[in-house]
Design a protein around this motif. Structure first.
Motif, PDB file in Angstrom:
ATOM      1  N   ILE A   1       3.392   2.408   3.933  1.00  0.00           N
ATOM      2  CA  ILE A   1       3.213   1.042   3.441  1.00  0.00           C
ATOM      3  C   ILE A   1       4.538   0.471   2.942  1.00  0.00           C
ATOM      4  O   ILE A   1       4.833  -0.716   3.142  1.00  0.00           O
ATOM      5  CB  ILE A   1       2.151   1.011   2.323  1.00  0.00           C
ATOM      6  N   LEU A   2       5.355   1.304   2.312  1.00  0.00           N
ATOM      7  CA  LEU A   2       6.664   0.833   1.847  1.00  0.00           C
ATOM      8  C   LEU A   2       7.538   0.422   3.029  1.00  0.00           C
ATOM      9  O   LEU A   2       8.201  -0.625   2.997  1.00  0.00           O
ATOM     10  CB  LEU A   2       7.350   1.926   1.033  1.00  0.00           C
TER      11      LEU A   2
ATOM     12  N   GLN B   1      -0.397  -0.981  -6.334  1.00  0.00           N
ATOM     13  CA  GLN B   1       0.165  -0.890  -7.680  1.00  0.00           C
ATOM     14  C   GLN B   1       1.277   0.154  -7.745  1.00  0.00           C
ATOM     15  O   GLN B   1       2.274  -0.038  -8.449  1.00  0.00           O
ATOM     16  CB  GLN B   1      -0.937  -0.552  -8.680  1.00  0.00           C
ATOM     17  N   ARG B   2       1.119   1.248  -7.022  1.00  0.00           N
ATOM     18  CA  ARG B   2       2.166   2.274  -6.991  1.00  0.00           C
ATOM     19  C   ARG B   2       3.458   1.716  -6.403  1.00  0.00           C
ATOM     20  O   ARG B   2       4.557   2.000  -6.895  1.00  0.00           O
ATOM     21  CB  ARG B   2       1.700   3.477  -6.169  1.00  0.00           C
TER      22      ARG B   2
ATOM     23  N   PHE C   1       6.942   1.368  -8.433  1.00  0.00           N
ATOM     24  CA  PHE C   1       8.144   1.949  -7.830  1.00  0.00           C
ATOM     25  C   PHE C   1       9.237   0.893  -7.684  1.00  0.00           C
ATOM     26  O   PHE C   1      10.406   1.128  -8.025  1.00  0.00           O
ATOM     27  CB  PHE C   1       7.790   2.542  -6.465  1.00  0.00           C
ATOM     28  N   SER C   2       8.858  -0.284  -7.212  1.00  0.00           N
ATOM     29  CA  SER C   2       9.823  -1.373  -7.039  1.00  0.00           C
ATOM     30  C   SER C   2      10.408  -1.812  -8.371  1.00  0.00           C
ATOM     31  O   SER C   2      11.601  -2.129  -8.464  1.00  0.00           O
ATOM     32  CB  SER C   2       9.148  -2.563  -6.347  1.00  0.00           C
TER      33      SER C   2
ATOM     34  N   LEU D   1       5.180  -7.714 -11.841  1.00  0.00           N
ATOM     35  CA  LEU D   1       5.025  -6.632 -10.868  1.00  0.00           C
ATOM     36  C   LEU D   1       5.170  -7.159  -9.441  1.00  0.00           C
ATOM     37  O   LEU D   1       5.851  -6.555  -8.601  1.00  0.00           O
ATOM     38  CB  LEU D   1       3.665  -5.959 -11.042  1.00  0.00           C
ATOM     39  N   TYR D   2       4.535  -8.280  -9.161  1.00  0.00           N
ATOM     40  CA  TYR D   2       4.617  -8.871  -7.827  1.00  0.00           C
ATOM     41  C   TYR D   2       6.029  -9.383  -7.538  1.00  0.00           C
ATOM     42  O   TYR D   2       6.529  -9.262  -6.410  1.00  0.00           O
ATOM     43  CB  TYR D   2       3.610 -10.014  -7.701  1.00  0.00           C
TER      44      TYR D   2
END
Length: 277
Positions: A5-6, A38-39, A43-44, A243-244
Motif C-alpha cells: 500500500i505504501l 492509520q499505520r 509512519f508518514s 495525520l492526513y
C-alpha cells in the motif's frame, strides 16, 4: 500489505488511497483497511520530521553565503540568483479545506473571526466549533512540501512552523499576509496580490501575482494539489487532519529526497526524537 500500500501510494500520487480502496484491493474488511491506513499515516508522520530536518539543513547550506538585492533596488531576483538557486527558494502560504458554509452557521454573520479563520469556525452564536481545516504550506519548486494544520494565522502559530522548517539564512517568498516576518527573515520578500493598476481602465495591476520574480505560486500550486487529493475524502475532522496532511507531505517529499537518503539520515540519527532503524 503495508509495503504494498505504501508503494502504491507513492506510485499513484497525487491521487490518494482511501480505506475503501485498500479494502477492495486486498479483499479485507473495512476495519482492517482503516487500521492499515492509520499505520501508513503514523509512519508518514514520523518520517516527515526527518525530511523536515534534512530540508532545513539543505537550505542552510545552500543559502548561507547568498545575498538578495535590496527591495529599493527593484532588481529581478531570478536573474540575480540564477535559475538553479532561484528554484530552491521556499514559498509559504495558507489555505482552507472543508470551509464552513452559511448554512452551517444558520445564516448568522461572523463577528469575532475574520479572514480565512472565518471559513473554518462556526459562528459563536451556535457554539464556535471548528469544522474546517486551515493549512499552512511550505514548499519548494520540484522539491519538498510540508502541510501543517493550524488553528489561526497568527505569528505565534505560523512562526513556529517556519522557524523549524526554514533557516534564517534562506530567502522566503510569501504574500503580504506575512509582513511580520520582515524583522526575522532578512531575505523575506512578499508580493501584493491586491496591488492596483496605475491605469484607470483596470482595477488590479498585472504584476500582482509576480513582481521582480517574487511570488508564492509554488505554495499555491501545492495547495491546489492538496485540494485535488482531499476531494477523495468526504470529510476529515480537524482533530485528525494532521495525520492526513503528513501522509501527503511524506509522499510528495520522498520523491524529491529519495528513500535511500531518508534511511541513511535515520541511521545517523539526524532527528534525535526519531528512533534509528
Amino acid at each position: 500489505m503495508f509495503g504494498y500500500i505504501l508503494e502504491e501510494s507513492i506510485l499513484q500520487f497525487p491521487k490518494v488511497i482511501t480505506s475503501v480502496e485498500i479494502s477492495k484491493r486486498l479483499s479485507i474488511s473495512y476495519k482492517s483497511a482503516r487500521l492499515l491506513k492509520q499505520r501508513i499515516q503514523v509512519f508518514s508522520s514520523h518520517q516527515v520530521e526527518v525530511l523536515r530536518k534534512l530540508y532545513y539543513n539543505d537550505l542552510k547550506d545552500t543559502f548561507k553565503d547568498v545575498t538578495l538585492p535590496k527591495v529599493e533596488e527593484e532588481k529581478d531576483i531570478k536573474k540575480y540568483l540564477g535559475k538553479k538557486l532561484y528554484r530552491k527558494i521556499p514559498h509559504t502560504d495558507t489555505a482552507v479545506l472543508y470551509s464552513a458554509s452559511q448554512r452551517s452557521n444558520q445564516h448568522r454573520k461572523r463577528f469575532r473571526h475574520g479572514g480565512l479563520t472565518a471559513s473554518i469556525y462556526q459562528s459563536d452564536s451556535v457554539g464556535g466549533k471548528q469544522v474546517g481545516i486551515l493549512v499552512s504550506t511550505i514548499a519548494t519548486q520540484n522539491g519538498c512540501v510540508f502541510f501543517d494544520s493550524v488553528p489561526d494565522q497568527k505569528a505565534n502559530t505560523l512562526g513556529v512552523l517556519l522557524r523549524k522548517t526554514v533557516p534564517y539564512e534562506s530567502p522566503l517568498f510569501s504574500d503580504e499576509g506575512y509582513t511580520w516576518l520582515w524583522g526575522i527573515y532578512k531575505k523575506h520578500r512578499t508580493v501584493n496580490h491586491q496591488a492596483h493598476s496605475k491605469d484607470k481602465r483596470y482595477k488590479f495591476a498585472k504584476n500582482r501575482w509576480s513582481k521582480f520574480s517574487i511570488h508564492n505560486q509554488v505554495a499555491e500550486g501545492n495547495q491546489r494539489l492538496l485540494k485535488s487529493a482531499f476531494s477523495s475524502y468526504c470529510y476529515i475532522k480537524p482533530t485528525y487532519s494532521q495525520l492526513y496532511l503528513n501522509e501527503l507531505s511524506f509522499i510528495k517529499s520522498i520523491q524529491a529526497v529519495g528513500m535511500d537518503r531518508l534511511v541513511t539520515a535515520q541511521r545517523e540519527g539526524v532527528v534525535p526524537n526519531v528512533p534509528r532503524i
